[in-house]
Design a protein around this motif. Structure first.
Motif, short mmCIF file in Angstrom:
data_model
loop_
_atom_site.label_atom_id
_atom_site.label_comp_id
_atom_site.label_asym_id
_atom_site.label_seq_id
_atom_site.Cartn_x
_atom_site.Cartn_y
_atom_site.Cartn_z
N SER A 129 -4.11 -5.84 -3.27
CA SER A 129 -4.53 -7.25 -3.19
C SER A 129 -4.19 -8.04 -4.45
CB SER A 129 -6.04 -7.34 -2.91
OG SER A 129 -6.79 -6.96 -4.05
N VAL A 130 -3.99 -7.36 -5.58
CA VAL A 130 -3.66 -8.07 -6.82
C VAL A 130 -2.23 -7.80 -7.28
CG1 VAL A 130 -6.04 -8.23 -7.62
CG2 VAL A 130 -4.64 -6.27 -8.32
N ALA A 131 -1.49 -6.97 -6.56
CA ALA A 131 -0.11 -6.65 -6.93
C ALA A 131 0.82 -7.77 -6.49
CB ALA A 131 0.31 -5.33 -6.29
N ALA A 132 1.70 -8.16 -7.40
CA ALA A 132 2.70 -9.19 -7.08
C ALA A 132 4.02 -8.50 -6.78
CB ALA A 132 2.86 -10.14 -8.26
N GLU A 133 4.60 -8.82 -5.64
CA GLU A 133 5.91 -8.27 -5.28
C GLU A 133 6.98 -9.16 -5.91
OE1 GLU A 133 6.27 -6.42 -1.17
OE2 GLU A 133 4.70 -7.93 -0.86
N LYS A 134 7.95 -8.52 -6.57
CA LYS A 134 9.02 -9.27 -7.22
C LYS A 134 10.36 -8.62 -6.93
CE LYS A 134 6.32 -11.23 -10.89
NZ LYS A 134 6.34 -11.74 -12.21
N THR A 135 11.38 -9.45 -6.85
CA THR A 135 12.75 -8.99 -6.71
C THR A 135 13.43 -9.21 -8.06
OG1 THR A 135 12.78 -9.58 -4.38
CG2 THR A 135 14.91 -9.30 -5.44
N VAL A 186 0.84 -1.20 0.00
CA VAL A 186 0.00 0.00 0.00
C VAL A 186 0.88 1.25 0.00
CG1 VAL A 186 -1.64 1.36 1.37
CG2 VAL A 186 -2.04 -1.08 1.01
N GLU A 187 1.92 1.27 0.82
CA GLU A 187 2.83 2.43 0.86
C GLU A 187 3.54 2.62 -0.47
OE1 GLU A 187 3.98 2.40 5.62
OE2 GLU A 187 5.14 1.16 4.22
N ALA A 188 3.94 1.53 -1.10
CA ALA A 188 4.62 1.62 -2.40
C ALA A 188 3.67 2.18 -3.47
CB ALA A 188 5.15 0.26 -2.82
N THR A 248 -7.90 6.60 -2.19
CA THR A 248 -8.10 6.45 -0.75
C THR A 248 -7.38 5.19 -0.28
OG1 THR A 248 -10.06 5.07 -1.05
CG2 THR A 248 -10.42 7.48 -0.92
N GLU A 249 -7.32 5.03 1.01
CA GLU A 249 -6.72 3.81 1.59
C GLU A 249 -7.44 2.57 1.06
OE1 GLU A 249 -3.98 1.82 4.17
OE2 GLU A 249 -4.09 3.97 3.74
N THR A 250 -8.75 2.63 0.94
CA THR A 250 -9.53 1.50 0.42
C THR A 250 -9.15 1.21 -1.03
OG1 THR A 250 -11.36 2.03 1.90
CG2 THR A 250 -11.88 0.65 -0.02
N GLY A 251 -9.05 2.25 -1.84
CA GLY A 251 -8.65 2.06 -3.24
C GLY A 251 -7.26 1.47 -3.36
N LEU A 252 -6.35 1.93 -2.52
CA LEU A 252 -4.98 1.39 -2.54
C LEU A 252 -4.99 -0.09 -2.17
CD1 LEU A 252 -3.16 4.38 -0.81
CD2 LEU A 252 -2.92 3.69 -3.21
N ARG A 253 -5.80 -0.46 -1.18
CA ARG A 253 -5.87 -1.87 -0.75
C ARG A 253 -6.43 -2.76 -1.86
NH1 ARG A 253 -8.54 -0.51 4.24
NH2 ARG A 253 -6.96 0.34 5.59
N ILE A 254 -7.35 -2.22 -2.66
CA ILE A 254 -7.91 -3.00 -3.77
C ILE A 254 -6.79 -3.44 -4.71
CG2 ILE A 254 -9.31 -2.82 -5.89
CD1 ILE A 254 -11.22 -0.99 -4.20
N PHE A 255 -5.93 -2.51 -5.09
CA PHE A 255 -4.86 -2.85 -6.03
C PHE A 255 -3.71 -3.58 -5.34
CE2 PHE A 255 -7.24 0.32 -8.35
CZ PHE A 255 -7.45 -0.39 -9.53
#
Length: 154
Positions: free
Chosen positions: A26-32, A4-6, A17-24
């Motif tokens: 939830s589907v964001a994949a973290e990768k290195t 969410v912070e990223a 909003t915080e809710t909108g950020l949480r929506i995305f």
């Protein structure tokens, strides 16, 4: 840093909003991504966008004189956003200049989210369009120069 912070650091999500950020989130994949590894390569089909959490990415394009660097992107910046709206061919290559942590938002997840969260998806699509419009405006003189340099048809 949380997902969410990223997202919050990205210009595309600044009005969410915080809710909108949480929506995305939830589907964001973290990768290195190790230094020297590509996120994507010019002419490949683009199916996702990336947001940099840490590190730097070099954006390059092949030309008659060889590869040319167009930009170096850092934390909070995004790339490949148009691929989120529809599959397209990548116009540039993006390679990790340093070790990177990225968030990947896949087009398939964005499409799957649309019926469930249409307002959030529309808001992101409009943010991508506004960002693209601003980049085109910044490049207006360059685009005019390219048009002027094109030979006229007989």
């Amino acid at each position: 840093m949380t997902v969410v912070e990223a997202l919050q650091r990205s210009v595309l999500f600044r009005d969410f909003t915080e809710t909108g950020l949480r929506i995305f989130a939830s589907v964001a994949a973290e990768k290195t991504v190790p230094a020297g590894s590509p996120l994507f390569v010019e002419n490949m089909v683009g199916e996702s966008m990336f947001i940099l959490k840490t590190g730097t990415v070099r954006v390059t394009q092949r030309g008659p004189e060889g590869e040319r660097e167009l930009a170096v992107l850092g934390p909070g910046e995004h790339l490949g956003a148009l691929a989120l709206l529809g599959k397209s061919v990548r116009l540039v290559s993006a390679v990790a200049a340093t070790p990177c942590e990225v968030l990947e938002l896949a087009q398939r997840d964005f499409v799957r989210l649309q019926p469930q969260k249409p307002q959030a998806c529309l808001k992101l699509a409009l943010a991508i369009a506004a960002d693209l419009s601003a980049k085109v405006a910044e490049s207006r003189e360059l685009l005019r120069g390219l048009a002027a340099a094109r030979p006229s048809a007989p």
